[in-house]
Design a protein around this motif. Sequence first.
Motif, short mmCIF file in Angstrom:
data_model
loop_
_atom_site.label_atom_id
_atom_site.label_comp_id
_atom_site.label_asym_id
_atom_site.label_seq_id
_atom_site.Cartn_x
_atom_site.Cartn_y
_atom_site.Cartn_z
N UNK A 45 0.80 -1.12 0.19
CA UNK A 45 -0.13 -0.09 0.16
C UNK A 45 1.08 1.14 0.18
N UNK A 46 0.84 1.89 -0.98
CA UNK A 46 1.81 2.99 -1.26
C UNK A 46 0.85 4.36 -1.20
N UNK A 47 1.18 5.46 -0.38
CA UNK A 47 0.15 6.52 -0.16
C UNK A 47 0.16 7.56 -1.14
N UNK A 74 7.57 0.18 5.80
CA UNK A 74 8.73 0.74 5.46
C UNK A 74 8.71 2.16 4.99
N UNK A 75 9.22 2.91 5.76
CA UNK A 75 8.86 4.41 5.62
C UNK A 75 7.29 4.73 5.47
N UNK A 76 6.96 4.93 4.16
CA UNK A 76 5.41 5.66 3.93
C UNK A 76 4.77 4.11 3.48
N UNK A 77 5.44 3.12 3.22
CA UNK A 77 4.64 1.82 2.68
C UNK A 77 4.44 0.71 3.53
#
Length: 86
Positions: A45-47, A74-77
């Motif tokens: 899921x990538x924002x 992972x960071x934003x993912x």
Amino acid sequence: MKGSPSSLISKLKEQPGKDIWLIGGGDLIREFLKEKLVDQFMIAVIPVLLGKGIPLFKQDFPVHNLKLSNTQIYNEIVMLSYDKKQ
């Protein structure tokens, strides 16, 4: 490589290594699912909000019951791992 997904998987399993990771869209995945060759789905899921795009699966994609087995950030993912329900 030419041939059916099951013949490809058989050839890959003869080689050293552990898991086989299939990366592709819904059409590719569908071919492997038809032959019951997919054990786990990993969906990222990538924002990024999109107004339009290409769906991962077509409307007539068969229902598959899945069980959430892992989540990682992972960071934003967010990576969601799902196993097929038995």
